[in-house]
Write an enzyme that holds these catalytic residues in place. Structure first.
Site, PDB file in Angstrom:
ATOM      1  N   HIS A 277       0.844  -1.202   0.000  1.00 14.12           N
ATOM      2  CA  HIS A 277       0.000   0.000   0.000  1.00 14.12           C
ATOM      3  C   HIS A 277       0.881   1.255   0.000  1.00 14.12           C
ATOM      4  O   HIS A 277       0.638   2.193  -0.774  1.00 14.12           O
ATOM      5  CB  HIS A 277      -0.923  -0.043   1.230  1.00 14.12           C
ATOM      6  CG  HIS A 277      -1.636   1.230   1.526  1.00 14.12           C
ATOM      7  ND1 HIS A 277      -2.957   1.440   1.181  1.00 14.12           N
ATOM      8  CD2 HIS A 277      -1.230   2.360   2.136  1.00 14.12           C
ATOM      9  CE1 HIS A 277      -3.329   2.632   1.564  1.00 14.12           C
ATOM     10  NE2 HIS A 277      -2.298   3.228   2.151  1.00 14.12           N
ATOM     11  N   GLU A 278       1.916   1.262   0.830  1.00 14.66           N
ATOM     12  CA  GLU A 278       2.809   2.428   0.888  1.00 14.66           C
ATOM     13  C   GLU A 278       3.556   2.626  -0.423  1.00 14.66           C
ATOM     14  O   GLU A 278       3.786   3.759  -0.851  1.00 14.66           O
ATOM     15  CB  GLU A 278       3.807   2.282   2.041  1.00 14.66           C
ATOM     16  CG  GLU A 278       3.168   2.191   3.423  1.00 14.66           C
ATOM     17  CD  GLU A 278       2.217   3.341   3.700  1.00 14.66           C
ATOM     18  OE1 GLU A 278       2.501   4.470   3.258  1.00 14.66           O
ATOM     19  OE2 GLU A 278       1.176   3.119   4.344  1.00 14.66           O
ATOM     20  N   HIS A 281       1.546   4.610  -2.751  1.00 12.61           N
ATOM     21  CA  HIS A 281       1.679   6.058  -2.549  1.00 12.61           C
ATOM     22  C   HIS A 281       2.923   6.590  -3.262  1.00 12.61           C
ATOM     23  O   HIS A 281       2.898   7.655  -3.885  1.00 12.61           O
ATOM     24  CB  HIS A 281       1.798   6.380  -1.056  1.00 12.61           C
ATOM     25  CG  HIS A 281       0.501   6.264  -0.306  1.00 12.61           C
ATOM     26  ND1 HIS A 281      -0.654   6.859  -0.753  1.00 12.61           N
ATOM     27  CD2 HIS A 281       0.181   5.658   0.856  1.00 12.61           C
ATOM     28  CE1 HIS A 281      -1.636   6.608   0.111  1.00 12.61           C
ATOM     29  NE2 HIS A 281      -1.159   5.872   1.093  1.00 12.61           N
ATOM     30  N   GLU A 355      -6.098   7.138  -0.800  1.00  9.47           N
ATOM     31  CA  GLU A 355      -5.858   5.914  -0.024  1.00  9.47           C
ATOM     32  C   GLU A 355      -6.494   4.696  -0.704  1.00  9.47           C
ATOM     33  O   GLU A 355      -5.936   3.607  -0.696  1.00  9.47           O
ATOM     34  CB  GLU A 355      -6.416   6.076   1.400  1.00  9.47           C
ATOM     35  CG  GLU A 355      -5.676   7.100   2.248  1.00  9.47           C
ATOM     36  CD  GLU A 355      -4.217   6.741   2.485  1.00  9.47           C
ATOM     37  OE1 GLU A 355      -3.866   5.551   2.372  1.00  9.47           O
ATOM     38  OE2 GLU A 355      -3.428   7.655   2.760  1.00  9.47           O
ATOM     39  N   ASP A 359      -4.736   1.246  -1.900  1.00  4.86           N
ATOM     40  CA  ASP A 359      -5.255  -0.088  -1.569  1.00  4.86           C
ATOM     41  C   ASP A 359      -5.343  -0.950  -2.825  1.00  4.86           C
ATOM     42  O   ASP A 359      -4.945  -2.121  -2.819  1.00  4.86           O
ATOM     43  CB  ASP A 359      -6.650   0.022  -0.940  1.00  4.86           C
ATOM     44  CG  ASP A 359      -6.591   0.394   0.542  1.00  4.86           C
ATOM     45  OD1 ASP A 359      -5.482   0.380   1.109  1.00  4.86           O
ATOM     46  OD2 ASP A 359      -7.658   0.683   1.115  1.00  4.86           O
TER      47      ASP A 359
HETATM   48 ZN   LIG Z   1      -1.993   5.173   2.787  1.00  3.84          ZN
END
Ligand SMILES: [Zn+2]
Length: 419
Positions: A277-278, A281, A355, A359
């Site tokens: 997930h990071e 980003h 976010e 995901d």
């Molecule tokens: Zn996040």
């Protein structure tokens, strides 16, 4: 054209730029998983976990919203009455009313007053966190963290206040233009500098130890084509039981940070899901986009404050002649506080969309919706979240999709992948 005319043009330009960037770079068209799937996910969660999360969130609520209201009232009382300007004057008096003393010490005094009135609510929050076993640092640790954050804010605030009022003195007609540029540069600088200089004030970071998990994370990052220099572990267990991970910094300062609590609580597959997930980003440059919109927003705010600040009735309320005086700082702070409260739901919405995209990235990168869903359950249960929070609170302040939304997204992915 007058400076005021140019300021209007600049504000219009900045607003258009912000809207265009938000329209192009925020993934708006990402509908949440169907509500029926969310409710099914909610039914699958243990009833006592849901009840405990809701009880905990309900216990925090009165203090949080009272603090918000009190903070707003105090900011308005200082900014829209002569009280604040008198405070700035009073603090500058021992220095003969020198502008720099008024600007820096007076400005910090106003911020301190606003902080101190909400301090009881922060202490109350800490007592709730302790009662529910989420906080592990005790009152002395809490106080030390508080003093550290005051110190960090004081240093950054002093530099910003001195710079702002120095520019006003040097360019009395065009300060808003230099101020806008300076505010934008400050936001960008802080985005680079905070992770490196400020985060170590609160946590110790160590590279994740060698082993299968680290190897898997680094190779996943390489597979994903995301330049991550390191995966760091923060010693968050000193103050909390909560688990978290984040990506911070830009370019050479970019790193993935995982809480040590995450490593002890979660399985390696779940940690992998979080880091994936990071990486999402990082891949979508969410930090860079956030920094850019923050910089444009800060510049627009300075110009807007200049324009609003020439409005007579406002100045009369604050008991000042011009918004350019250090004595008018409480008025600026009041306006910024109101703007922050108004902007909060918009920022929360943009954050939730970003976010949700991270995901989706995590699910695609790991191809492991089971680990993703069990991670979401764990995040919710360890952090005592409400898996399906009240709608109004979700819309006003939720920075992430809810636990049931994220579980439902994992199930939707599994369905798609199984086809
Ligand atoms: Zn996040």
């Amino acid at each position: 054209m007058t400076p005021r005319g140019w300021a209007l043009v600049a504000l219009a330009g900045l607003t258009v730029a912000l809207v265009v960037i938000a329209a192009l770079l925020i993934p708006w068209h990402r509908p949440p998983a169907p509500r029926a799937d969310q409710l099914a996910a909610l039914r699958d969660l243990p009833a006592e976990q849901v009840a405990k999360g809701r009880e905990f969130r309900a216990a925090l609520r009165p203090g949080s919203y009272t603090a918000l209201a009190v903070g707003l009232l105090v900011a308005l009382a200082l900014g829209l009455t002569p009280l604040g300007s008198r405070l700035v004057e009073l603090v500058g008096r021992p220095f003969g009313g020198h502008w720099a003393a008024q600007a820096v010490l007076g400005g910090l005094a106003v911020v301190l007053v606003a902080d101190l009135v909400t301090l009881p609510f922060a202490a109350w929050r800490q007592s709730v966190l302790t009662r529910y076993g989420l906080s592990t640092n005790g009152w002395s640790g809490w106080a030390v963290d508080l003093l550290k954050s005051y110190a960090v804010s004081a240093v950054i605030g002093a530099v910003a206040l001195f710079g702002f009022y120095a520019v006003i003195r040097l360019a009395p007609r065009w300060w808003w233009a230099f101020g806008a540029g300076g505010a934008a540069v400050l936001v960008i600088l802080l985005s680079f500098v905070l992770p490196v200089l400020v985060e170590p004030v609160f946590n110790r970071f160590t590279p994740m130890e060698q082993g299968p998990l680290r190897t898997e994370l680094m190779s996943m990052a390489a597979r994903d084509g995301v330049p991550v220099r390191d995966v760091l572990v923060a010693d968050a267990s000193r103050r909390t039981k909560a688990v978290n991970a984040y990506v911070s910094g830009l370019g050479p300062t970019r790193r993935v940070v995982v809480y040590d609590t995450l490593l002890t609580e979660a399985t390696p597959a779940e940690v992998t899901a979080v880091v994936a997930h990071e990486l999402g980003h990082a891949k979508d440059s969410d930090v860079a986009v956030g920094t850019l919109t923050g910089a444009l927003g800060a510049a627009a705010a300075v110009v807007a404050l200049y324009l609003l600040g020439s409005w007579g009735p406002l100045l009369r309320l604050a008991g000042v002649d011009s918004v350019a005086q250090p004595r008018a700082f409480p008025l600026l702070l009041a306006l910024v506080t109101v703007a922050g409260l108004v902007a909060a739901p918009v920022q929360a919405l943009m954050s939730r969309r970003v976010e949700a995209r991270a995901d989706a990235h995590a699910l695609a990168l790991t191809g492991d919706p089971e680990a993703f869903e069990s991670m979401q359950r764990r995040l919710g249960s360890v952090n005592l979240g409400d898996p399906d929070p009240p709608r109004w609170e979700y819309l006003y302040s939720a920075s992430h999709p809810s636990t049931v939304e994220r579980m439902a997204a994992a199930r939707a992915y599994a369905r798609e992948a199984g086809r």
